[in-house]
Design an enzyme around this catalytic site. Structure first.
Site, PDB file in Angstrom:
ATOM      1  N   TYR A 285       0.849  -1.201   0.000  1.00 16.03           N
ATOM      2  CA  TYR A 285       0.000   0.000   0.000  1.00 16.03           C
ATOM      3  C   TYR A 285       0.882   1.248   0.000  1.00 16.03           C
ATOM      4  CZ  TYR A 285      -2.861   3.750   1.860  1.00 16.03           C
ATOM      5  OH  TYR A 285      -3.480   4.964   2.052  1.00 16.03           O
TER       6      TYR A 285
HETATM    7  O1  LIG Z   1      -2.026   7.046   7.948  1.00 15.81           O
HETATM    8  C1  LIG Z   1      -2.299   6.514   6.884  1.00 15.81           C
HETATM    9  O2  LIG Z   1      -1.938   6.940   5.782  1.00 15.81           O
HETATM   10  C2  LIG Z   1      -3.106   5.239   6.916  1.00 15.81           C
HETATM   11  O3  LIG Z   1      -3.888   5.191   8.110  1.00 15.81           O
HETATM   12  C3  LIG Z   1      -4.618   3.977   8.264  1.00 15.81           C
HETATM   13  O4  LIG Z   1      -3.706   2.925   8.441  1.00 15.81           O
HETATM   14  P1  LIG Z   1      -3.313   2.590   9.964  1.00 15.81           P
HETATM   15  O5  LIG Z   1      -2.639   3.740  10.609  1.00 15.81           O
HETATM   16  O6  LIG Z   1      -2.610   1.282   9.985  1.00 15.81           O
HETATM   17  O7  LIG Z   1      -4.752   2.508  10.663  1.00 15.81           O
HETATM   18  P2  LIG Z   1      -5.483   1.247  11.316  1.00 15.81           P
HETATM   19  O8  LIG Z   1      -5.491   0.119  10.388  1.00 15.81           O
HETATM   20  O9  LIG Z   1      -6.774   1.766  11.803  1.00 15.81           O
HETATM   21  O10 LIG Z   1      -4.547   0.881  12.572  1.00 15.81           O
HETATM   22  C4  LIG Z   1      -4.443   1.866  13.616  1.00 15.81           C
HETATM   23  C5  LIG Z   1      -3.472   1.323  14.661  1.00 15.81           C
HETATM   24  O11 LIG Z   1      -4.053   0.177  15.257  1.00 15.81           O
HETATM   25  C6  LIG Z   1      -3.148  -0.912  15.196  1.00 15.81           C
HETATM   26  N1  LIG Z   1      -3.972  -2.129  15.114  1.00 15.81           N
HETATM   27  C7  LIG Z   1      -4.620  -2.431  13.966  1.00 15.81           C
HETATM   28  C8  LIG Z   1      -5.401  -3.561  13.903  1.00 15.81           C
HETATM   29  C9  LIG Z   1      -5.541  -4.395  15.045  1.00 15.81           C
HETATM   30  O12 LIG Z   1      -6.220  -5.432  15.064  1.00 15.81           O
HETATM   31  N2  LIG Z   1      -4.873  -4.043  16.195  1.00 15.81           N
HETATM   32  C10 LIG Z   1      -4.097  -2.926  16.249  1.00 15.81           C
HETATM   33  O13 LIG Z   1      -3.512  -2.630  17.302  1.00 15.81           O
HETATM   34  C11 LIG Z   1      -2.283  -0.636  13.974  1.00 15.81           C
HETATM   35  O14 LIG Z   1      -1.012  -1.271  14.092  1.00 15.81           O
HETATM   36  C12 LIG Z   1      -2.155   0.884  14.034  1.00 15.81           C
HETATM   37  O15 LIG Z   1      -1.092   1.225  14.912  1.00 15.81           O
HETATM   38  C13 LIG Z   1      -5.499   3.668   7.062  1.00 15.81           C
HETATM   39  O16 LIG Z   1      -6.041   2.361   7.167  1.00 15.81           O
HETATM   40  C14 LIG Z   1      -4.721   3.801   5.769  1.00 15.81           C
HETATM   41  O17 LIG Z   1      -5.613   3.668   4.651  1.00 15.81           O
HETATM   42  C15 LIG Z   1      -4.048   5.157   5.740  1.00 15.81           C
HETATM   43  O18 LIG Z   1      -3.371   5.347   4.524  1.00 15.81           O
END
Ligand SMILES: O=C(O)[C@H]1O[C@H](OP(=O)(O)OP(=O)(O)OC[C@H]2O[C@@H](n3ccc(=O)[nH]c3=O)[C@H](O)[C@@H]2O)[C@H](O)[C@@H](O)[C@@H]1O
Length: 440
Positions: A254
């Site tokens: 991504y």
């Molecule tokens: O900042 C960005 O550009 C990205 O932000 C998000 O990606 P992400 O930050 O990984 O958001 P989440 O998938 O909601 O995860 C948020 C946090 O929760 C954590 N997480 C996720 C899933 C889970 O089951 N447990 C958990 O602790 C992840 O590692 C992350 O630190 C969006 O999903 C992306 O499309 C976007 O491009």
């Protein structure tokens, strides 16, 4: 000679007229069965033709039937849309600004989270807005349809189509001299890239190139603001992340496709004079959000009493994000549009140097996932069933943290919503949308 007594028809005549009646019934039944079979055969041939000759435009659907559905839908809708005079009238009406010097913006991904919020904000201040969305099934399309309903209440039309459908895009530019494109259509999500990698190439690379191809050939060329991602910072350790930092360690496909997008933007700016502004969003959240994001599915699982996985790093440190509330992101997008210079080319010919920009849009105060869960526990008045697990090697990064001084300098970007306040607004929306009790 007395006429023959015809009252007593012979047995044979009665039998013959019975046979005639039976035969005509059989004939009707046989011909209707034949008609049904021919119709069915034509329908199947049509579907087969469309599927073979027009492979699924967005390969991010999870099942084949939705591929056919999407393909046929997009084709039928663009075929239908491609001609109708009343449809063209609707397109013009939606795209026409209602304020002096108003913008006329094509918003791709307008049925998405950021796209729907930005479309409403632009329309409310009098700009013309036309949406484009393929309503794919990456997450529950009914949420996209509900956003579409909300936008239609504000006279915003969303054309159902795919950014890879260049005929449709050209048709839209034939009808409307868009001043801007707000390109938000993309395959989002960091972890899903390991399940469906080609969906990211199809939407974030091929789709983006297609949009740029149509834009560079337009006359006048629009200025383009598009969604990059904080994920391009990948495994960088120097914080806060700044736009002049190197971004050559993407941790997920991504992120790599968003990084590719920034390189592609540079190329189309250099060759064709397209004005291009990339926005690196930092974990955007809020009402009408995406169900594939942690804050959203944590809420769902906690309300349903299901366990959630709270990631920690391989060396058991907190995982954190610079969570950014949607209203702050919308202000950033609108600020970027308002300060975008015109593209210098037209009809595919560059006439001079053009503006090329990239900005961080974050909240400048990272919060740990554990803290996010604690805030949700308080707002939902439930105790989360937490499994604390090592972050899987799925392209996730341990932290993000935005330096937003460039966006502040160039268009006054200043985030104002902290995570607690933002999540309170999200939970309020969540409760009303899904019809559950909430104390907020
Ligand atoms: O900042 C960005 O550009 C990205 O932000 C998000 O990606 P992400 O930050 O990984 O958001 P989440 O998938 O909601 O995860 C948020 C946090 O929760 C954590 N997480 C996720 C899933 C889970 O089951 N447990 C958990 O602790 C992840 O590692 C992350 O630190 C969006 O999903 C992306 O499309 C976007 O491009």
């Amino acid at each position: 000679m007395a006429p023959p007594d015809t009252s007593k028809t012979t047995k044979l005549e009665r039998y013959n007229s019975y046979i005639r009646r039976v035969n005509s019934t059989k004939l009707i039944a046989a011909s209707s069965k034949l008609l049904f079979r021919v119709t069915l055969l034509v329908a199947l041939l049509l579907i087969f033709f469309f599927t073979i000759n027009y492979p699924p435009l967005s390969s991010d659907n999870n099942t084949s039937h939705s591929n056919i559905h999407t393909t046929t839908h997009n084709l039928l809708s663009s075929a239908f849309y491609g001609g109708g005079a009343s449809w063209e009238k609707q397109v013009r009406h939606s795209s026409t600004p209602h304020r002096p010097n108003g913008l006329s913006v094509l918003v791709t991904g307008a049925a998405g989270f950021v796209g729907s919020h930005c479309s409403l904000a632009l329309k409310k201040r009098g700009d013309g807005v036309l949406g484009l969305d393929n309503f794919n099934s990456y997450y529950d399309p009914s949420l996209k349809r509900a956003r579409q309903d909300l936008l239609s209440k504000h006279q915003i039309l969303i054309v159902e189509g795919d950014i890879n459908d260049d005929e449709l895009l050209k048709k839209l530019f034939d009808i409307v001299p868009f001043t801007h494109i707000l390109h938000l259509a993309a395959q989002a999500g960091v972890r899903y890239a390991m399940q469906n990698p080609l969906s990211y190439v199809n939407s974030n690379v091929a789709g983006f190139v297609n949009v740029l191809e149509v834009a560079k050939a337009a006359d006048p060329q629009p200025a383009i603001v598009w969604a990059s991602s904080s994920s391009v910072y990948g495994l960088n350790t120097k914080v806060p992340f700044s736009e002049e930092h190197k971004t050559d360690q993407p941790a997920s496909l991504y992120a790599a496709t968003k990084k590719a997008g920034e390189a592609i933007a540079h190329t189309y700016n250099h060759i064709y004079g397209l004005s291009l502004t990339g926005l690196r969003f930092f974990t955007v959240y809020g009402p009408w959000g995406r169900p594939d994001m942690a804050y959203f599915f944590f809420t769902k699982d906690m309300v349903q009493g299901k366990p959630i996985n709270v990631y920690v790093t391989q060396d058991d440190k907190e995982v954190a994000r610079d969570f950014t509330y949607i209203d702050d992101i919308v202000k950033g997008c609108v600020g970027a549009l308002d300060t975008a210079e015109k593209s210098t080319g037209s009809g595919g010919k560059k006439r001079g140097p053009a503006q090329l920009r990239v900005y961080n849009l974050g909240n400048t105060s990272p919060v740990s996932v554990r803290k996010l869960v604690a805030i949700l526990e308080n707002l939902l008045n439930v105790k989360a069933k937490k499994n604390v697990v090592k972050m899987p090697r799925n392209g996730d990064v341990p932290f993000t943290h935005a330096n937003v001084s460039l966006a502040l300098r160039d268009f006054g970007y200043k985030p104002t919503t902290d995570l607690s306040s933002g999540l309170r607004k999200f939970v309020k929306w969540y409760a009303s949308y899904y019809g559950i009790q909430s104390r907020v």
